[in-house]
Write an enzyme that holds these catalytic residues in place. Structure first.
Site, PDB file in Angstrom:
ATOM      1  N   ARG A   1      -0.604   1.759   6.058  1.00 20.10           N
ATOM      2  CA  ARG A   1      -0.244   2.481   4.842  1.00 20.10           C
ATOM      3  C   ARG A   1       0.574   1.616   4.092  1.00 20.10           C
ATOM      4  O   ARG A   1       0.922   2.070   2.762  1.00 20.10           O
ATOM      5  CB  ARG A   1       0.452   3.779   5.232  1.00 20.10           C
ATOM      6  CG  ARG A   1      -0.256   4.708   6.146  1.00 20.10           C
ATOM      7  CD  ARG A   1       0.537   6.006   6.316  1.00 20.10           C
ATOM      8  NE  ARG A   1       1.894   5.592   6.506  1.00 20.10           N
ATOM      9  CZ  ARG A   1       2.382   6.238   7.854  1.00 20.10           C
ATOM     10  NH1 ARG A   1       1.733   6.615   8.869  1.00 20.10           N
ATOM     11  NH2 ARG A   1       3.582   5.994   8.087  1.00 20.10           N
ATOM     12  N   CYS A   2       1.052   0.461   4.464  1.00 20.91           N
ATOM     13  CA  CYS A   2       1.830  -0.341   3.685  1.00 20.91           C
ATOM     14  C   CYS A   2       0.959  -1.390   2.691  1.00 20.91           C
ATOM     15  O   CYS A   2       0.056  -2.229   3.382  1.00 20.91           O
ATOM     16  CB  CYS A   2       2.787  -1.130   4.316  1.00 20.91           C
ATOM     17  SG  CYS A   2       3.510  -2.479   3.637  1.00 20.91           S
ATOM     18  N   SER A   3       1.045  -1.425   1.427  1.00 24.75           N
ATOM     19  CA  SER A   3       0.115  -2.432   0.447  1.00 24.75           C
ATOM     20  C   SER A   3       0.579  -3.719   0.742  1.00 24.75           C
ATOM     21  O   SER A   3      -0.453  -4.623   0.898  1.00 24.75           O
ATOM     22  CB  SER A   3       0.571  -2.027  -0.915  1.00 24.75           C
ATOM     23  OG  SER A   3       1.860  -2.248  -1.052  1.00 24.75           O
TER      24      SER A   3
END
Length: 113
Positions: free
Chosen positions: A10-12
């Site tokens: 979920r972390c870019s």
């Protein structure tokens, strides 16, 4: 070259780091630490290898950081909180034969590729 990335999909930044490793032709092992969790020993070694402390590797923008009062906590207390709440660990960490880095900024992994 082989690498392990401690990854949060979920972390870019984590996604971009994984893409960077893959585009460099690295054989990547992906560890989804939010699912798998951490042990205190894993974190202690990971941080030592990366040259960071628990205080430097904690996600200060995470709501739990404030809720648990970690701003004034010792590294031992922060480690305990990270084991209990894996989301508190900054991401992503990347490990290769050349070393370990917290990929913030992403270009930090260039040193170990």
């Amino acid at each position: 070259m082989d690498a392990t990335i401690y990854h949060n999909p979920r972390c870019s930044t984590s996604r971009k780091t994984l893409e960077k490793l893959e585009s460099a032709g690295v054989d990547v092992t992906v560890v989804k630490y939010l699912t798998e969790g951490w042990t205190r020993e894993q974190l202690t070694k990971l941080f030592a290898d990366a040259g960071v402390t628990a205080s430097q590797a904690v996600r200060k923008r995470e709501a739990l950081y404030s809720e648990l009062g970690l701003a004034d906590a010792s590294d031992d207390a922060i480690l305990d909180a990270m084991v209990e709440h894996p989301v508190l660990v900054e991401r992503p960490f990347v490990v290769t034969d050349k070393g370990t880095r917290l990929a913030r900024p992403i270009d930090g992994v260039d040193e170990i590729l």
